[in-house]
Design an enzyme around this catalytic site. Structure first.
Site, PDB file in Angstrom:
ATOM      1  N   SER A   1       0.929  -1.342  -0.035  1.00 34.15           N
ATOM      2  CA  SER A   1       0.004   0.166  -0.156  1.00 34.15           C
ATOM      3  C   SER A   1       1.088   1.255   0.123  1.00 34.15           C
ATOM      4  O   SER A   1       1.988   1.072   0.129  1.00 34.15           O
ATOM      5  CB  SER A   1      -0.894   0.068   1.116  1.00 34.15           C
ATOM      6  OG  SER A   1      -0.019   0.304   2.521  1.00 34.15           O
ATOM      7  N   LYS A   2       0.143   2.440  -0.024  1.00 37.53           N
ATOM      8  CA  LYS A   2       1.207   3.584  -0.305  1.00 37.53           C
ATOM      9  C   LYS A   2       1.856   3.913   1.041  1.00 37.53           C
ATOM     10  O   LYS A   2       2.995   4.409   0.866  1.00 37.53           O
ATOM     11  CB  LYS A   2       0.071   5.053  -0.135  1.00 37.53           C
ATOM     12  CG  LYS A   2      -1.359   5.082  -0.257  1.00 37.53           C
ATOM     13  CD  LYS A   2      -2.435   4.067  -0.338  1.00 37.53           C
ATOM     14  CE  LYS A   2      -3.291   3.034  -0.607  1.00 37.53           C
ATOM     15  NZ  LYS A   2      -3.573   1.778   0.056  1.00 37.53           N
ATOM     16  N   ARG A   3       1.672   3.284   2.173  1.00 39.71           N
ATOM     17  CA  ARG A   3       2.212   3.205   3.396  1.00 39.71           C
ATOM     18  C   ARG A   3       3.434   2.729   2.974  1.00 39.71           C
ATOM     19  O   ARG A   3       4.852   2.846   3.813  1.00 39.71           O
ATOM     20  CB  ARG A   3       1.577   2.633   4.494  1.00 39.71           C
ATOM     21  CG  ARG A   3       2.081   1.925   5.453  1.00 39.71           C
ATOM     22  CD  ARG A   3       1.092   1.429   6.434  1.00 39.71           C
ATOM     23  NE  ARG A   3       0.503   0.145   5.950  1.00 39.71           N
ATOM     24  CZ  ARG A   3       1.285  -0.933   6.350  1.00 39.71           C
ATOM     25  NH1 ARG A   3       2.608  -0.930   6.822  1.00 39.71           N
ATOM     26  NH2 ARG A   3       0.689  -2.053   5.901  1.00 39.71           N
TER      27      ARG A   3
END
Length: 480
Positions: free
Chosen positions: A250-252
């Site tokens: 994910s973007k994280r």
RNA sequence: GGCCCCAUGAUCUAGUGGUCAGGAUGCCGGCCUUUCAAGCCGGCAGCACGGGUUCAAAUCCCGUUGGGGUCACCA
């Protein structure tokens, strides 16, 4: 599908976001298989989600696929015998199919409210059962005038559906585990599981390679093919790409889109090379040209376990290609980054300059910033004051000045003669190259790190080199 | 939670019953050296666990554990 004709593969992203690296890998594998077998690669946009689909994402996906070099034979901006290739434009086909299923009682109208559905789901979950639709409207035979309704597909209630997966082997699903899923929404829109089957069927898709996240949809789709009297394509489910921590990417985790990697200065062949090696192997080989990927690709060599994204490994692959691609291509790909940094060097000069720094750059952006000093005007060169203090002390300045005088009478200004002259000069004075290398480097680059000294001088040219040395000396004296 | 998939070093992987378990990234050390890289050489480190099957299991079977996916009027 007739098994003895050329394969037809597709990549079918939904334009609800950027082209994800996982999607890029899916596209790559399908493309590789198509190219290897001399088949057809089709791009189809799954924009049935009216809320979230955006034309700008569509443009972006197309742009990024092109950047990667994954070209399609049929699809948007290209056309083909099965156009349109955008699901929002294929409504008529879907409508006919739904009516047909309804007529043959393979599907039914359902007026259950969202509230009821949620309640069923919650209760089933709480009781540890499969949270599925309970078939409330299945045998109600509701007609078209039943009010707001969805259409559900009538799933067989017993038996087993077998998916002969090309990467995982046979997988068995009990039909009772699957519920009557919605194929047409209240608003008249069609759902993914329905249109994907129709489109794959109508477009003559013979094999579908997709992410593992689609595996549990597959038996539903197989049943739909059955109801439609169509032969399903062969399916292959590839393991997902996870983040470095093993969690869903994910973007994280940082950059996850192809565009982000392009903007950071990665090369398409590096991204492709890395993506291919994540979940696929050809013996011990790590480095592949795109042509080699096409040549060696095989479904049997696709791994079964999910892989973790490693930016370190990607960096290594990228650095390899930074060093080994023709300099003309590196230079061409560097152009946007030069522009971004407001640098407009002469192309030949740029190529020579970039060539000196590419082996120490891990990406294009890094490379351009390392070569930046070449492109600045000689009297606007930024000089690192700390480096000046350390390396341009009076004794060093003295030596550099003397050497510069010697260099100023040099006729042929190239690496070999520079090396000859400088080594000769050092030898006469019983000095080591060490004693003048950093002082000169600081003068001509402004920094303590840079490419080899002789190549730097050659690329910079005689006049600019000597001008920079003079400037450096002057500024060092001013600073002192 | 139900169902499904998966399991070789920190990471990507080779391996398809008999290998000193190989390669690569990363990490550590050395060489090279005009800085930084690159390159070269070397090192640390692995078959999740427990049962079987077999003369022989990383390889086959079962279970456990762990991880992932999925259960939408998203795709």
């Amino acid at each position: 599908m007739s098994r003895n004709q050329k394969p037809r593969l597709r990549f079918a992203p939904s334009p609800t976001g950027h082209l994800h690296i996982g999607g890029a890998r899916t596209a790559l594998f399908n493309w590789l298989l198509a190219r290897k077998e001399g088949g057809t690669f089709i791009l189809r946009l799954e924009d049935t989600d009216r809320e979230r689909s955006r034309p700008e994402f569509e443009d972006e996906i197309i742009r990024d696929l092109r950047w990667l070099g994954l070209d399609w034979d049929e699809g948007p901006q290209k056309g083909g015998p099965h156009a349109p290739y955008r699901q929002s434009e294929r409504g008529a086909t879907y409508q006919r199919a739904v009516e047909d299923l309804l007529e043959r009682a393979q599907a039914y109208r359902c007026t259950c409210s969202m509230g009821r559905l949620d309640a069923i789901r919650k209760e089933a979950m709480a009781q540890g059962r499969n949270p599925h639709y309970d078939g409330h409207c299945r045998d109600l035979h509701l007609g078209p005038d039943c009010g707001p309704h969805v259409v559900r597909f009538k799933m067989p209630q017993d038996g087993t559906t077998v998916v002969q997966d090309m990467v995982k082997g046979p997988i068995f699903f009990e039909n009772q585990e699957m519920d009557d899923f919605v194929i047409r929404r209240t608003d008249g829109g069609y759902t993914y599981n329905f249109v994907v089957v129709l489109d794959d069927h109508h477009m003559g898709i013979t094999a579908v390679l997709r992410g593992d996240d689609h595996l549990s949809n597959t038996p539903k789709q197989v049943q739909l093919y059955e109801a439609l009297g169509a032969l399903p394509p062969r399916f292959g489910h590839m393991p997902l790409i996870l983040g470095p921590d093993g969690k869903r990417l994910s973007k994280r985790h940082g950059a996850t889109s192809v565009g982000a990697y392009r903007d950071m200065g990665y090369l398409p062949q590096a991204l492709l090379n890395y993506l291919a090696r994540l979940g696929w192997a050809h013996g011990d080989q790590e480095i592949f040209t795109v042509d080699q990927l096409v040549e060696f690709f095989s479904l049997a060599a696709i791994g079964k376990a999910a892989g973790r994204w490693s930016s370190e490994k990607l960096d290594w692959v990228n650095q390899y290609w930074m060093q080994n691609l023709p300099i003309t291509e590196i230079s061409r790909r560097a152009a946007p980054f030069l522009k971004e940094m407001d640098l407009n060097p002469d192309p030949a000069m740029a190529e020579a300059a970039l060539d000196t720094v590419r082996s120490r750059s891990h990406d294009l952006r890094d490379m351009v910033s390392r070569a930046r000093f070449f492109f600045l005007s000689d009297n606007r060169l930024e000089m690192d004051p700390r480096a000046m203090r350390k390396f341009l002390k009076p004794a060093a300045i003295q030596r550099v000045e003397e050497l510069a005088a010697e260099l100023s009478i040099l006729e042929s200004w190239n690496q070999e003669s520079l090396e000859d002259v400088i080594h000769g000069w050092l030898h006469q004075r019983d000095l080591k190259l060490k004693s003048i290398a950093q002082p000169i480097r600081i003068c001509v680059t402004g920094q303590r790190v840079g490419p080899g000294l002789f190549e730097t001088l050659e690329v910079l040219g005689k006049d600019r080199s000597l001008a920079r040395i003079r400037n450096g000396i002057r500024r060092a004296r001013e600073q002192a």
